[in-house]
Design a protein around this motif. Structure first.
Motif, mmCIF file in Angstrom:
data_model
loop_
_atom_site.group_PDB
_atom_site.id
_atom_site.type_symbol
_atom_site.label_atom_id
_atom_site.label_comp_id
_atom_site.label_asym_id
_atom_site.label_seq_id
_atom_site.Cartn_x
_atom_site.Cartn_y
_atom_site.Cartn_z
ATOM 1 N N SER A 99 0.833 -1.212 0.000
ATOM 2 C CA SER A 99 0.000 0.000 0.000
ATOM 3 C C SER A 99 0.865 1.259 0.000
ATOM 4 N N ALA A 100 1.996 1.205 -0.669
ATOM 5 C CA ALA A 100 2.885 2.360 -0.702
ATOM 6 C C ALA A 100 2.223 3.511 -1.451
ATOM 7 N N PRO A 101 2.247 4.695 -0.864
ATOM 8 C CA PRO A 101 1.687 5.851 -1.587
ATOM 9 C C PRO A 101 2.586 6.224 -2.761
ATOM 10 N N ASP A 102 1.987 6.855 -3.759
ATOM 11 C CA ASP A 102 2.796 7.324 -4.884
ATOM 12 C C ASP A 102 3.788 8.358 -4.385
ATOM 13 N N GLY A 103 4.988 8.325 -4.947
ATOM 14 C CA GLY A 103 6.014 9.295 -4.575
ATOM 15 C C GLY A 103 6.901 8.774 -3.456
ATOM 16 N N LEU A 104 7.516 9.699 -2.752
ATOM 17 C CA LEU A 104 8.461 9.372 -1.689
ATOM 18 C C LEU A 104 7.739 9.143 -0.373
ATOM 19 N N SER A 105 8.211 8.168 0.374
ATOM 20 C CA SER A 105 7.677 7.913 1.712
ATOM 21 C C SER A 105 8.753 7.178 2.513
ATOM 22 N N TRP A 106 8.451 6.928 3.766
ATOM 23 C CA TRP A 106 9.348 6.173 4.641
ATOM 24 C C TRP A 106 8.696 4.840 4.931
ATOM 25 N N THR A 107 9.521 3.797 5.081
ATOM 26 C CA THR A 107 9.007 2.484 5.435
ATOM 27 C C THR A 107 10.015 1.776 6.325
ATOM 28 N N SER A 108 9.572 0.702 6.922
ATOM 29 C CA SER A 108 10.448 -0.114 7.764
ATOM 30 C C SER A 108 10.557 -1.489 7.124
ATOM 31 N N ILE A 109 11.775 -1.939 6.915
ATOM 32 C CA ILE A 109 12.032 -3.256 6.340
ATOM 33 C C ILE A 109 13.010 -3.961 7.271
ATOM 34 N N ALA A 110 12.584 -5.087 7.792
ATOM 35 C CA ALA A 110 13.412 -5.887 8.706
ATOM 36 C C ALA A 110 13.930 -5.035 9.867
ATOM 37 N N GLY A 111 13.072 -4.170 10.382
ATOM 38 C CA GLY A 111 13.431 -3.352 11.537
ATOM 39 C C GLY A 111 14.328 -2.177 11.229
ATOM 40 N N GLN A 112 14.573 -1.904 9.979
ATOM 41 C CA GLN A 112 15.435 -0.800 9.574
ATOM 42 C C GLN A 112 14.609 0.211 8.776
ATOM 43 N N ARG A 113 14.952 1.479 8.916
ATOM 44 C CA ARG A 113 14.224 2.533 8.203
ATOM 45 C C ARG A 113 14.772 2.693 6.781
ATOM 46 N N TRP A 114 13.848 2.787 5.807
ATOM 47 C CA TRP A 114 14.205 2.907 4.396
ATOM 48 C C TRP A 114 13.430 4.060 3.785
ATOM 49 N N ARG A 115 14.025 4.679 2.772
ATOM 50 C CA ARG A 115 13.342 5.686 1.959
ATOM 51 C C ARG A 115 12.767 4.946 0.761
ATOM 52 N N LEU A 116 11.485 5.115 0.509
ATOM 53 C CA LEU A 116 10.787 4.362 -0.523
ATOM 54 C C LEU A 116 10.236 5.328 -1.572
ATOM 55 N N PHE A 117 10.371 4.939 -2.839
ATOM 56 C CA PHE A 117 9.760 5.680 -3.937
ATOM 57 C C PHE A 117 8.868 4.719 -4.692
ATOM 58 N N SER A 118 7.612 5.106 -4.867
ATOM 59 C CA SER A 118 6.631 4.282 -5.564
ATOM 60 C C SER A 118 6.143 5.053 -6.783
ATOM 61 N N LEU A 119 5.988 4.336 -7.882
ATOM 62 C CA LEU A 119 5.596 4.981 -9.132
ATOM 63 C C LEU A 119 4.786 4.005 -9.979
ATOM 64 N N TRP A 120 3.654 4.465 -10.515
ATOM 65 C CA TRP A 120 2.848 3.686 -11.447
ATOM 66 C C TRP A 120 3.109 4.198 -12.857
ATOM 67 N N ASP A 121 2.995 3.299 -13.827
ATOM 68 C CA ASP A 121 3.074 3.738 -15.222
ATOM 69 C C ASP A 121 1.767 4.470 -15.557
ATOM 70 N N PRO A 122 1.700 5.169 -16.683
ATOM 71 C CA PRO A 122 0.502 5.955 -17.013
ATOM 72 C C PRO A 122 -0.785 5.119 -17.096
ATOM 73 N N GLN A 123 -0.694 3.856 -17.488
ATOM 74 C CA GLN A 123 -1.886 3.005 -17.594
ATOM 75 C C GLN A 123 -2.243 2.364 -16.243
ATOM 76 N N ARG A 124 -1.437 2.586 -15.230
ATOM 77 C CA ARG A 124 -1.583 1.986 -13.900
ATOM 78 C C ARG A 124 -1.615 0.455 -13.986
ATOM 79 N N SER A 125 -0.775 -0.069 -14.879
ATOM 80 C CA SER A 125 -0.664 -1.519 -15.010
ATOM 81 C C SER A 125 0.628 -2.045 -14.390
ATOM 82 N N LEU A 126 1.601 -1.171 -14.196
ATOM 83 C CA LEU A 126 2.880 -1.551 -13.587
ATOM 84 C C LEU A 126 3.216 -0.575 -12.464
ATOM 85 N N GLN A 127 3.598 -1.128 -11.331
ATOM 86 C CA GLN A 127 4.020 -0.300 -10.201
ATOM 87 C C GLN A 127 5.466 -0.639 -9.876
ATOM 88 N N LEU A 128 6.276 0.390 -9.751
ATOM 89 C CA LEU A 128 7.662 0.215 -9.355
ATOM 90 C C LEU A 128 7.815 0.684 -7.915
#
Length: 188
Positions: A109-138
């Protein structure tokens, strides 16, 4: 009991002012440099995300994507897991991922754009992006520990340089005061 000394007082005041000015200016430089570096890291993460998504879109158009494809970092072991990425389709099936991201869950459920997340107890900077057709999310993530290591190294270099400058300033101030007072004593 020590008697009051103009020479010691002047030396202490000038050294105190020099040290206070250095600490204040070093703190301002460090805070500003850290802020600027965070912006550069974020911009790099965004550019990396756009580049990866455009490559996957091109590959999907040419060959179609059916299942997870692991993208190993050949010749470059990734013990620190510096950068993780996954590309998912609209049904949240993983299509591409780097080998470091294979066992790590990146937020569904990552929001589009930059956000913060926790992975294995460590803080990470996350970037989420959908393609224009919203068929692929990176999703591309970078550990904040990497950013902190670079900031810490910068801080140590500033501190070391500052200590050298304070030592040189101490010698210069002491020599100047000693010379002026020698002339005053000779005149007296």
């Amino acid at each position: 009991m020590k008697t009051w000394s103009l020479r010691r007082t002047l030396l202490a005041v000038l050294l105190g002012l020099t040290l206070a000015l250095w600490v204040g200016s070093a703190a301002i430089v460090y805070v500003e440099a850290r802020r600027e570096s965070q912006e550069l890291f974020d911009q790099s993460l965004i550019e990396t995300g756009h580049l990866l998504l455009s490559l996957v879109e091109k590959d999907a158009r040419q060959h179609g994507l059916t299942g997870p494809i692991d993208v190993p970092l050949r010749g470059h072991p990734n013990p620190h897991q510096y950068l993780l990425f996954k590309v998912r389709d609209a049904q949240q099936r993983v299509l591409y991922r780097n080998d470091a991201a294979s066992d790590i869950a990146l937020s569904r459920s990552a929001p589009d754009g930059l956000s913060w997340t926790s992975i294995a107890g460590q803080r990470w900077r996350l970037f989420s992006l959908w393609d224009p057709q919203r068929s692929l999310q990176l999703l591309v993530a970078e550990p904040t520990s990497h950013r902190d290591d670079i900031s810490r190294g910068f801080f140590y270099r500033i501190a070391l340089f500052g200590l050298l400058l304070v030592a040189l300033a101490t010698i210069a101030i002491w020599w100047s005061i000693h010379r002026v007072f020698r002339v005053l004593q000779a005149s007296a």
